[in-house]
Design an enzyme around this catalytic site. Sequence first.
Site, PDB file in Angstrom:
ATOM      1  N   TYR A  78       0.836  -1.205   0.000  1.00  0.00           N
ATOM      2  CA  TYR A  78       0.000   0.000   0.000  1.00  0.00           C
ATOM      3  C   TYR A  78       0.868   1.251   0.000  1.00  0.00           C
ATOM      4  CZ  TYR A  78      -3.751   3.237   0.875  1.00  0.00           C
ATOM      5  OH  TYR A  78      -4.637   4.263   0.739  1.00  0.00           O
ATOM      6  N   PHE A 130      -7.139  22.181 -24.571  1.00  0.00           N
ATOM      7  CA  PHE A 130      -7.435  20.757 -24.691  1.00  0.00           C
ATOM      8  C   PHE A 130      -8.680  20.499 -23.854  1.00  0.00           C
ATOM      9  CE2 PHE A 130      -7.401  16.247 -23.796  1.00  0.00           C
ATOM     10  CZ  PHE A 130      -7.478  15.802 -25.094  1.00  0.00           C
ATOM     11  N   THR A 131      -9.542  19.605 -24.337  1.00  0.00           N
ATOM     12  CA  THR A 131     -10.874  19.418 -23.749  1.00  0.00           C
ATOM     13  C   THR A 131     -10.865  19.226 -22.225  1.00  0.00           C
ATOM     14  OG1 THR A 131     -10.638  17.112 -24.395  1.00  0.00           O
ATOM     15  CG2 THR A 131     -11.921  18.509 -25.865  1.00  0.00           C
ATOM     16  N   ASP A 221       1.777  21.114 -20.029  1.00  0.00           N
ATOM     17  CA  ASP A 221       1.113  19.836 -20.305  1.00  0.00           C
ATOM     18  C   ASP A 221       2.103  19.044 -21.149  1.00  0.00           C
ATOM     19  OD1 ASP A 221      -0.254  17.675 -21.297  1.00  0.00           O
ATOM     20  OD2 ASP A 221      -2.120  18.765 -21.653  1.00  0.00           O
ATOM     21  N   LYS A 264       0.372   8.345 -23.280  1.00  0.00           N
ATOM     22  CA  LYS A 264       0.848   8.689 -24.627  1.00  0.00           C
ATOM     23  C   LYS A 264       2.361   8.423 -24.721  1.00  0.00           C
ATOM     24  CE  LYS A 264      -3.188  11.090 -24.396  1.00  0.00           C
ATOM     25  NZ  LYS A 264      -4.061  11.062 -23.226  1.00  0.00           N
ATOM     26  N   ARG A 388     -12.865  16.282 -33.971  1.00  0.00           N
ATOM     27  CA  ARG A 388     -12.206  17.363 -33.230  1.00  0.00           C
ATOM     28  C   ARG A 388     -12.655  18.685 -33.845  1.00  0.00           C
ATOM     29  NH1 ARG A 388      -9.782  15.490 -28.408  1.00  0.00           N
ATOM     30  NH2 ARG A 388     -12.023  15.463 -28.302  1.00  0.00           N
ATOM     31  N   PHE A 455     -18.465  15.406 -26.460  1.00  0.00           N
ATOM     32  CA  PHE A 455     -18.030  14.579 -27.584  1.00  0.00           C
ATOM     33  C   PHE A 455     -17.917  13.096 -27.222  1.00  0.00           C
ATOM     34  CE2 PHE A 455     -13.668  13.946 -26.130  1.00  0.00           C
ATOM     35  CZ  PHE A 455     -13.499  15.010 -25.259  1.00  0.00           C
TER      36      PHE A 455
HETATM   37  N1  PM9 Z   1      -5.901  12.969 -24.650  1.00  0.00           N
HETATM   38  C1  PM9 Z   1      -6.555  11.985 -26.705  1.00  0.00           C
HETATM   39  O1  PM9 Z   1      -7.149  11.079 -27.299  1.00  0.00           O
HETATM   40  C2  PM9 Z   1      -7.586  11.115 -24.554  1.00  0.00           C
HETATM   41  C3  PM9 Z   1      -8.811  11.761 -24.043  1.00  0.00           C
HETATM   42  S1  PM9 Z   1      -9.658  12.881 -25.081  1.00  0.00           S
HETATM   43  C4  PM9 Z   1     -10.236  11.925 -26.306  1.00  0.00           C
HETATM   44  O2  PM9 Z   1      -5.862  12.837 -27.291  1.00  0.00           O
HETATM   45  C5  PM9 Z   1      -3.499  16.178 -23.387  1.00  0.00           C
HETATM   46  C6  PM9 Z   1      -2.670  16.995 -24.320  1.00  0.00           C
HETATM   47  C7  PM9 Z   1      -4.178  15.077 -23.841  1.00  0.00           C
HETATM   48  C8  PM9 Z   1      -4.985  14.320 -22.918  1.00  0.00           C
HETATM   49  C9  PM9 Z   1      -5.752  13.229 -23.353  1.00  0.00           C
HETATM   50  C10 PM9 Z   1      -5.026  14.746 -21.570  1.00  0.00           C
HETATM   51  C11 PM9 Z   1      -5.849  14.013 -20.559  1.00  0.00           C
HETATM   52  C12 PM9 Z   1      -4.321  15.842 -21.185  1.00  0.00           C
HETATM   53  N2  PM9 Z   1      -3.573  16.542 -22.099  1.00  0.00           N
HETATM   54  O3  PM9 Z   1      -6.851  11.071 -20.986  1.00  0.00           O
HETATM   55  O4  PM9 Z   1      -6.936  11.864 -18.666  1.00  0.00           O
HETATM   56  O5  PM9 Z   1      -4.072  14.739 -25.118  1.00  0.00           O
HETATM   57  O6  PM9 Z   1      -5.002  10.521 -19.409  1.00  0.00           O
HETATM   58  O7  PM9 Z   1      -5.256  12.811 -20.221  1.00  0.00           O
HETATM   59  C13 PM9 Z   1      -6.648  12.043 -25.258  1.00  0.00           C
HETATM   60  P1  PM9 Z   1      -6.065  11.501 -19.806  1.00  0.00           P
END
Ligand code: PM9
Length: 463
Positions: A78, A130-131, A221, A264, A388, A455
């Site tokens: 843990y 970014f969303t 980011d 990523k 997008r 979306f």
């Molecule tokens: N990005 C992408 O497919 C997955 C979710 S939206 C469809 O591009 C940036 C630059 C990203 C991102 C996720 C996140 C969020 C933050 N910054 O998905 O929560 O491209 O791990 O990260 C997606 P998490």
Amino acid sequence: MAAKKPIKRSWAEPFKIKVVEPIKMTTRAYREQAIEEAGYNTFLLRSEDVYIDLLTDSGTNAMSDRQWAGMMLGDEAYAGSRNFYYLEDNVRKYYGMPHFVPTHQGRAAEHIISRILIKPGDFVPGNMYFTTTKLHQELAGATFVDVIVDEAHDPVNAHPFKGNIDPQKLEDLIKKVGAKKIAYVSMAGPVNMAGGQPFSMNNLREVHALCKKHKIRLWFDATRACENAFFIKEREKGYQDKTIAQILKEMCSHFEGLWISAKKDLLVNIGGFLATRDEKVYEEASNMVVVYEGLHTYGGLAGRDMEAMARGIEEMVEYDGIRARIKQVEYCGKQLEKYGVPIVKPIGGHAIFLDARKFLKHIPQNQFPAQTLSAEIYLDSGVRSMERGVVSAGRDPETGDHKYTELELVRLTFPRRVYTQAHIDVTVESVASVHENRKKVRGLKMVYEPKYLRFFQARFEKL
Ligand code: PM9
């Protein structure tokens, strides 16, 4: 005798395939039913109904044998797992940040940092939104302000660094609202929504100097930072002889802290973190993480996940790997251009972005051309992509109307180390075929709209 033309020397991926995962081919009739049941939203399709999955590069990468072997070394205690300390060492070594807290994925880190740095009524300028990032900034009470260079909004402008911040736009905002009202400047690279476009080191230096002058925090980011480093190496004077690791470290040296979706660059299926050189921010973050994620030495992750991330960091900076990744995307873009398919230029790091406005000229933006195009590509071949454009942008909180973005795009995103050149060829031929028959395509109407990040879950019907 005429001089012989030298034989072309191609590049190839620096790995071979050890494990395979079968994928299903379906008929058009099957796909017609599947996409209708999914409300013409590719996020709502079942993955087993997809042939080539280019929805995202997030968590869909192929881990290496070394990463899988590391998973068996997961220390699932843990508290104080040894995998945490290995990951912490690598965050220090490669990102140069002394403090870090793991999170289960990127948006969890966005949530925590937004809650710590933002007071209601603040502003957060950024190089396009970014969303998930913007949503967490808004939920914490901030107003997001786009300060990216104008070129980023033009799909065909060939500027090599369309992810740059326009220093004048930033200065204007500082003058207008005052530096104290700016919670932090949020810089991403490459910029996902602009088509995977990088910022330059020169621009980062300039933005850093401006922030320093006005005592404004600068946060990163760094989700796809290695791709940004690759573009700097390729395009910016003075960086050709530096390694990706050196460029990454130099980039990070300009920021007070960063957040990451490890799904990523870091070549894993789940994970994220927050890292900073500010001790106070770290203290708050490590306290908040226990409320929302788990103890600060695991942050919602298993020990094995942290081991895979730590090993992923070492692999992500290998030049041959990142080069193969970006060149695969470039190969796809160049093939599409041969068929006259309109795409965002220059070709970005993680994806090809189709210009749906040009592709489906006869469909107005309130009939969702990018959403429509994404569904049509699935119908044609089972290739899954993502909208997008206006759907992703959501609504204007003041007017309640859709935010009509300049960029109305479909993203074909390439998971790392997953697909072959033959998969790309099949994808290109499908998109080219939809392009040839584009005049027959009809738009969509939205019939269900969730409150946040619409979306992901919105549903549509054919007009
Ligand atoms: N990005 C992408 O497919 C997955 C979710 S939206 C469809 O591009 C940036 C630059 C990203 C991102 C996720 C996140 C969020 C933050 N910054 O998905 O929560 O491209 O791990 O990260 C997606 P998490």
